[in-house]
Design a protein around this motif. Structure first.
Motif, PDB file in Angstrom:
ATOM      1  N   TYR A   1       8.749  78.147  57.014  1.00 36.24           N
ATOM      2  CA  TYR A   1       9.727  79.114  57.194  1.00 36.24           C
ATOM      3  C   TYR A   1       9.188  79.853  58.562  1.00 36.24           C
ATOM      4  O   TYR A   1       8.113  79.984  58.676  1.00 36.24           O
ATOM      5  N   ASP A   2      10.219  80.458  59.113  1.00 30.22           N
ATOM      6  CA  ASP A   2       9.744  81.679  60.156  1.00 30.22           C
ATOM      7  C   ASP A   2      10.667  82.778  59.866  1.00 30.22           C
ATOM      8  O   ASP A   2      11.179  82.957  58.763  1.00 30.22           O
ATOM      9  N   ASP A   3      10.764  83.759  60.821  1.00 28.56           N
ATOM     10  CA  ASP A   3      11.510  84.911  60.335  1.00 28.56           C
ATOM     11  C   ASP A   3      13.019  84.575  60.213  1.00 28.56           C
ATOM     12  O   ASP A   3      13.646  85.735  60.138  1.00 28.56           O
ATOM     13  N   ARG A   4      13.623  83.544  60.650  1.00 30.05           N
ATOM     14  CA  ARG A   4      15.196  83.317  60.646  1.00 30.05           C
ATOM     15  C   ARG A   4      15.366  82.333  59.532  1.00 30.05           C
ATOM     16  O   ARG A   4      16.200  82.685  58.988  1.00 30.05           O
ATOM     17  N   ARG A   5      14.742  81.422  59.203  1.00 31.20           N
ATOM     18  CA  ARG A   5      15.051  80.371  58.217  1.00 31.20           C
ATOM     19  C   ARG A   5      14.139  79.656  57.418  1.00 31.20           C
ATOM     20  O   ARG A   5      12.747  79.454  57.928  1.00 31.20           O
ATOM     21  N   VAL A   6      14.347  79.308  56.263  1.00 31.94           N
ATOM     22  CA  VAL A   6      13.285  78.555  55.466  1.00 31.94           C
ATOM     23  C   VAL A   6      13.817  77.096  55.845  1.00 31.94           C
ATOM     24  O   VAL A   6      14.859  76.666  55.261  1.00 31.94           O
TER      25      VAL A   6
ATOM     26  N   HIS B   1      18.659  74.117  54.942  1.00 33.93           N
ATOM     27  CA  HIS B   1      17.883  75.361  55.448  1.00 33.93           C
ATOM     28  C   HIS B   1      18.458  76.766  54.763  1.00 33.93           C
ATOM     29  O   HIS B   1      19.693  76.710  54.420  1.00 33.93           O
ATOM     30  N   LEU B   2      17.854  77.610  54.509  1.00 34.59           N
ATOM     31  CA  LEU B   2      18.178  78.894  53.861  1.00 34.59           C
ATOM     32  C   LEU B   2      17.726  80.056  54.882  1.00 34.59           C
ATOM     33  O   LEU B   2      16.770  79.889  55.473  1.00 34.59           O
ATOM     34  N   PRO B   3      18.406  81.216  54.551  1.00 35.70           N
ATOM     35  CA  PRO B   3      18.157  82.279  55.568  1.00 35.70           C
ATOM     36  C   PRO B   3      16.662  82.845  54.936  1.00 35.70           C
ATOM     37  O   PRO B   3      16.568  83.074  53.772  1.00 35.70           O
ATOM     38  N   THR B   4      15.865  83.306  55.688  1.00 32.31           N
ATOM     39  CA  THR B   4      14.822  84.119  55.305  1.00 32.31           C
ATOM     40  C   THR B   4      15.032  85.297  54.999  1.00 32.31           C
ATOM     41  O   THR B   4      15.831  85.982  56.027  1.00 32.31           O
ATOM     42  N   ARG B   5      14.550  85.830  53.862  1.00 41.94           N
ATOM     43  CA  ARG B   5      14.920  87.085  53.378  1.00 41.94           C
ATOM     44  C   ARG B   5      13.965  87.562  52.602  1.00 41.94           C
ATOM     45  O   ARG B   5      13.968  87.485  51.233  1.00 41.94           O
ATOM     46  N   PRO B   6      12.755  88.070  53.000  1.00 42.26           N
ATOM     47  CA  PRO B   6      11.625  88.413  52.127  1.00 42.26           C
ATOM     48  C   PRO B   6      11.904  89.597  51.566  1.00 42.26           C
ATOM     49  O   PRO B   6      12.290  90.682  51.966  1.00 42.26           O
ATOM     50  N   PHE B   7      11.292  89.666  50.240  1.00 41.54           N
ATOM     51  CA  PHE B   7      11.198  90.873  49.415  1.00 41.54           C
ATOM     52  C   PHE B   7       9.907  90.681  48.386  1.00 41.54           C
ATOM     53  O   PHE B   7       9.291  89.542  48.300  1.00 41.54           O
ATOM     54  N   ALA B   8       9.629  91.922  47.746  1.00 40.83           N
ATOM     55  CA  ALA B   8       8.575  91.699  46.602  1.00 40.83           C
ATOM     56  C   ALA B   8       9.346  91.611  45.415  1.00 40.83           C
ATOM     57  O   ALA B   8       9.918  92.495  45.000  1.00 40.83           O
ATOM     58  N   GLY B   9       9.081  90.284  44.660  1.00 41.56           N
ATOM     59  CA  GLY B   9       9.898  90.225  43.511  1.00 41.56           C
ATOM     60  C   GLY B   9       9.400  91.200  42.423  1.00 41.56           C
ATOM     61  O   GLY B   9      10.081  91.379  41.295  1.00 41.56           O
ATOM     62  N   THR B  10       7.956  91.571  42.575  1.00 39.65           N
ATOM     63  CA  THR B  10       7.346  92.301  41.430  1.00 39.65           C
ATOM     64  C   THR B  10       7.024  93.625  42.195  1.00 39.65           C
ATOM     65  O   THR B  10       6.114  93.886  43.095  1.00 39.65           O
ATOM     66  N   ILE B  11       7.549  94.860  41.773  1.00 38.58           N
ATOM     67  CA  ILE B  11       7.251  95.925  42.456  1.00 38.58           C
ATOM     68  C   ILE B  11       7.486  97.149  41.287  1.00 38.58           C
ATOM     69  O   ILE B  11       8.401  97.198  40.682  1.00 38.58           O
ATOM     70  N   GLY B  12       6.506  97.923  41.152  1.00 37.60           N
ATOM     71  CA  GLY B  12       6.572  99.154  40.062  1.00 37.60           C
ATOM     72  C   GLY B  12       5.622  99.835  40.021  1.00 37.60           C
ATOM     73  O   GLY B  12       4.693  99.937  40.858  1.00 37.60           O
TER      74      GLY B  12
END
Length: 315
Positions: free
Chosen positions: A123-128, A135-146
């Motif tokens: 992936y790059d900063d636009r798509r996976v 293809h999927l939109p790239t949408r990064p996040f932290a699945g575990t945060i607490g």
């Protein structure tokens, strides 16, 4: 969304400073004042055991005891039980590759898919690029945060908790603001299980699992007395809403978990029929690109869970 360099003045925590599970007796690796910016480098959910050269058989080396390593903990000065951390997600530095897997005994349809299966993406900063055709939109996040729970001892990082943890909320994106209830002095904040993209539900148990560096500002709200985390989304997040051209399947019954399984099974069948996808690949597509919704919970005795898949996934 991403940035090659850090933000001037930002303090960093290397991915080697990670731990497995939540434990309020852990020594902090960094101490910050409210309002400071920090960046935490996160391992992927396998802790680096899955690589771009891994095979299906490597999935059998994974175990729950060493899943979802989280980077930290970070002590926030002045944080006390009853307060809330206010976490502004600033940006992500991307690694460019990720994996999705079916892990035997894990996932919404564990009884249907019993063999290990691994799928690699770039992936790059636009798509996976999930496959050359998908293809999927790239949408990064932290699945575990607490933050650390009040209860003593080590607690698994797999279940989510009222102090955060494995929320797998795909909307904790850059620009969002997350409140986390503080349960112990200093809060002891950590994050990990970073994703490049995920469908709501993460139904096979994995998303586009990927190592990321997450840049944050950590604030403090005294006396917030929250019962659970809460989230505010940036206005730009509306642009990431699913498009109108979607395939939708339904699960209907008196138990929401069973209805969710039926909705996903129906979507796997649809992907087989309409796109000739192998069932294992179709199940992974549901996990990274389809979104589960509760459509109805009032018309007793049956509730409705819907699975939405944007057809734009297919080029």
């Amino acid at each position: 969304m991403s940035c090659a360099g850090g933000i001037p003045g930002m303090r960093s925590v290397h991915a080697r400073h990670h731990h497995y599970g939540w434990d309020n007796s852990l020594e902090p690796v960094l101490r910050v004042a409210p309002g400071e910016m920090v960046e935490l480098a996160a391992l992927d959910a396998s802790g680096g055991r899955i690589t771009a050269d891994s095979t299906h058989a490597d999935i059998l080396t994974l175990d729950a005891e060493h899943a979802n390593p989280v980077t930290g903990p970070v002590w926030v000065e002045g944080a006390a039980p009853g307060d809330a951390l206010v976490v502004d997600v600033l940006e992500f530095a991307l690694s460019g590759w990720g994996w999705t897997a079916i892990i035997p005994g894990f996932g919404l349809l564990a009884e249907d898919f019993t063999a290990p299966y691994l799928h690699l993406s770039v992936y790059d900063d636009r798509r996976v690029e999930f496959t050359p055709e998908m293809h999927l939109p790239t949408r990064p996040f932290a699945g575990t945060i607490g933050v650390a729970p009040a209860e003593p001892g080590r607690h698994s990082a797999i279940p989510p908790r009222t102090v955060g943890g494995n929320l797998d909320c795909r909307d904790i994106v850059a620009g969002s603001r997350l409140w986390l209830p503080v349960a112990v002095p200093g809060a002891l904040f950590s994050l990990g299980d970073t994703h490049a993209a995920q469908g709501d539900g993460e139904v096979c148990g994995t998303a586009i699992e990927t190592p990321l560096t997450v840049r944050l500002r950590i604030g403090l709200e005294k006396g917030a007395n929250l019962r659970a985390p809460r989230l505010e989304l940036p206005a730009a997040a509306a642009a990431a809403a699913p498009p109108s051209d979607q395939a939708v399947t339904f699960g209907i019954g008196p138990e929401l978990h069973a209805a969710a399984r039926d909705a996903v099974r129906a979507m796997v069948d649809l992907l087989d029929r309409d796109y000739r996808l192998a069932p294992e690949l179709a199940y992974c597509v549901c996990s990274v690109g389809a979104h589960l919704r509760i459509s109805e919970v009032v018309n007793a005795p049956n509730w409705v869970v819907s699975a939405y898949l944007p057809r734009a996934v297919f080029r």
